[in-house]
Design a protein around this motif. Sequence first.
Motif, short mmCIF file in Angstrom:
data_model
loop_
_atom_site.label_atom_id
_atom_site.label_comp_id
_atom_site.label_asym_id
_atom_site.label_seq_id
_atom_site.Cartn_x
_atom_site.Cartn_y
_atom_site.Cartn_z
N ILE A 106 25.62 39.35 42.78
CA ILE A 106 26.39 40.56 42.52
C ILE A 106 25.85 41.26 41.27
N ASN A 107 25.55 42.55 41.40
CA ASN A 107 25.19 43.41 40.27
C ASN A 107 24.20 42.78 39.29
N PRO A 108 22.97 42.55 39.68
CA PRO A 108 21.97 42.05 38.73
C PRO A 108 21.84 43.01 37.54
N GLU A 109 21.63 42.43 36.36
CA GLU A 109 21.43 43.24 35.17
C GLU A 109 19.98 43.15 34.73
N PHE A 110 19.58 44.12 33.88
CA PHE A 110 18.19 44.22 33.47
C PHE A 110 18.10 44.36 31.95
N GLU A 111 17.10 43.68 31.40
CA GLU A 111 16.73 43.84 30.00
C GLU A 111 15.62 44.88 29.94
N PHE A 112 15.64 45.74 28.92
CA PHE A 112 14.60 46.76 28.79
C PHE A 112 13.73 46.45 27.58
N LEU A 371 3.88 39.32 26.71
CA LEU A 371 4.16 37.90 26.88
C LEU A 371 5.63 37.61 26.61
N HIS A 372 6.17 36.69 27.36
CA HIS A 372 7.51 36.18 27.09
C HIS A 372 7.36 34.76 26.58
N ILE A 373 7.86 34.52 25.36
CA ILE A 373 7.90 33.18 24.79
C ILE A 373 9.37 32.85 24.53
N PRO A 374 9.71 31.62 24.23
CA PRO A 374 11.13 31.31 24.01
C PRO A 374 11.78 32.22 22.96
N GLY A 375 12.77 32.97 23.39
CA GLY A 375 13.54 33.80 22.48
C GLY A 375 12.94 35.15 22.15
N LYS A 376 11.76 35.47 22.70
CA LYS A 376 11.11 36.72 22.31
C LYS A 376 10.23 37.27 23.44
N VAL A 377 9.93 38.58 23.31
CA VAL A 377 8.88 39.22 24.10
C VAL A 377 7.89 39.79 23.10
N LEU A 378 6.60 39.49 23.32
CA LEU A 378 5.54 39.89 22.39
C LEU A 378 4.53 40.79 23.08
N SER A 379 3.83 41.59 22.29
CA SER A 379 2.62 42.26 22.77
C SER A 379 1.41 41.57 22.14
N LYS A 383 -8.01 43.78 22.39
CA LYS A 383 -9.23 44.11 21.64
C LYS A 383 -9.34 43.27 20.37
N ASP A 384 -8.30 43.28 19.54
CA ASP A 384 -8.38 42.58 18.25
C ASP A 384 -7.53 41.30 18.20
N ARG A 385 -6.88 40.96 19.30
CA ARG A 385 -6.09 39.73 19.42
C ARG A 385 -4.90 39.69 18.45
N SER A 386 -4.46 40.84 17.99
CA SER A 386 -3.25 40.89 17.16
C SER A 386 -2.03 40.85 18.07
N PHE A 387 -0.89 40.52 17.49
CA PHE A 387 0.33 40.43 18.28
C PHE A 387 1.52 40.86 17.43
N LYS A 388 2.56 41.30 18.11
CA LYS A 388 3.79 41.67 17.41
C LYS A 388 4.98 41.47 18.33
N LYS A 389 6.14 41.33 17.72
CA LYS A 389 7.37 41.12 18.48
C LYS A 389 7.89 42.45 19.00
N LEU A 390 8.22 42.50 20.29
CA LEU A 390 8.79 43.69 20.91
C LEU A 390 10.29 43.58 21.09
N LEU A 391 10.78 42.36 21.35
CA LEU A 391 12.19 42.20 21.68
C LEU A 391 12.63 40.78 21.37
N GLU A 392 13.84 40.67 20.84
CA GLU A 392 14.47 39.36 20.63
C GLU A 392 15.40 39.09 21.81
N ILE A 393 15.32 37.90 22.36
CA ILE A 393 16.15 37.53 23.51
C ILE A 393 17.11 36.43 23.09
N LEU A 394 18.39 36.68 23.25
CA LEU A 394 19.39 35.69 22.89
C LEU A 394 19.39 34.55 23.90
#
Length: 421
Positions: A106-112, A371-379, A383-394
């Motif tokens: 019933i009514n699936p929800e979505f994270e953005f 990428l999705h890792i435990p508790g987070k979504v990262l970029s 090219k330079d292999r840098s990364f940063k947090k995009l979203l915190e997941i509870l």
Amino acid sequence: MFTNWTPYPSWHSMGSYRNQQQRSGGDLDDENQQIKVANNDDLITEILLWLPVKSILRFKSVSKHWLSFISNPQFIHNHYIRNRPSVSGLLLHKSSILSNESSILINPEFEFVPLVDNATRAPFISLTFVNDAAGIKIQQSCNGLLCCCSLRTMEDRKIYYIYNPSTKKYKILPRPSGKNVISISLAFDPLKSPHYKAVSFVSCDASAEKCQIEIYSSETGLWRSSGDPFTASDDGLLRNLPIYWNGAIHWLSTWGTSLYYNVEQECLGMMPMPPIPDGWDERRTRYFGESHGHLHLIEIYGPCTTHFNIFEMENDYSRWFVKYRVNLDATTTAYPEMIRNYLDVSDLNRFAFSILCVVCGKEEEDSFLVLHIPGKVLSYHLKDRSFKKLLEILPKLGDVQSSLYYISGSAYQHIESLSSV
């Protein structure tokens, strides 16, 4: 030329200006110029073609005349060609609640997950654009449009929708003429046409051994048969996640033959695949998807799952080639929660991550992984292999620290679009 001009407030309020005879000659001249500009369709069209989708959607309320030419398929087509919008975010399908009575989702929800700095807020939390008692899920994302379907368990009761989350418009697809629908996939390339097509595989008999391809056109609003019925050796393959690229819809098989259907030429073909390494019975596919005109594949077999290649398909289907080489060692150092220390170092599941999307930028150096890792979504920039947090997941109640909630098949690209349905 128009960088510093902000016409919307004055044009939008022209219907409420006071008696011109009470104004000075200079005011009248300025207002007359505004009226001339507002009534010049060629000039207004040229200006609007440079504006983002969310601004143009607001201009629809200026007048019926503006609504008419902003909704014109040719204007929509030209706007897409001029702007070539990129993926602004990902829609992640959350786990759904089960009904106690019928065990139907019933009514699936979505994270953005916003992927650009100026991304708008989430286009929706759940798909409630129509009242479907069984809820609605996303079947496929294709260049700004979503192919959705109801979650009824009986196929003959399932309803398919084409939905534009930017304009909030939707269309219910009429059912194909076949007895049983195996799958419906969306084919839409706004660079070629403002109209989309839907491709359905329907079974010709109860055994589902004989299949017929039917094509729906948004231009005609009708289904028609394509080719002769054929024997489907694996109809389960056609229920896999469809990927539209290069004028064709693609289905990936983990152990058998992968297929594509060229919508323009109306022919079915076998998609070549990299060989499966010795000692493995099936593919370990971690990602299969399209971005900005490129088809990508990621397979990870080990022994070290943090080192892998991103393959890209040649336009002529002649081969897959290595486009990028990825090394996530620095990421595991920065985020040690990715390491499942309770597993042996040789275990293929020791590192907790899933690949949600490969995003190609307009420039090569702008391409990145999501990428999705435990508790987070990262970029992770390729090219330079840098990364940063995009979203915190509870975390969910009772889940262990290393839990993952999303995989590539539950992530759908959101592209802002004016396209009609």
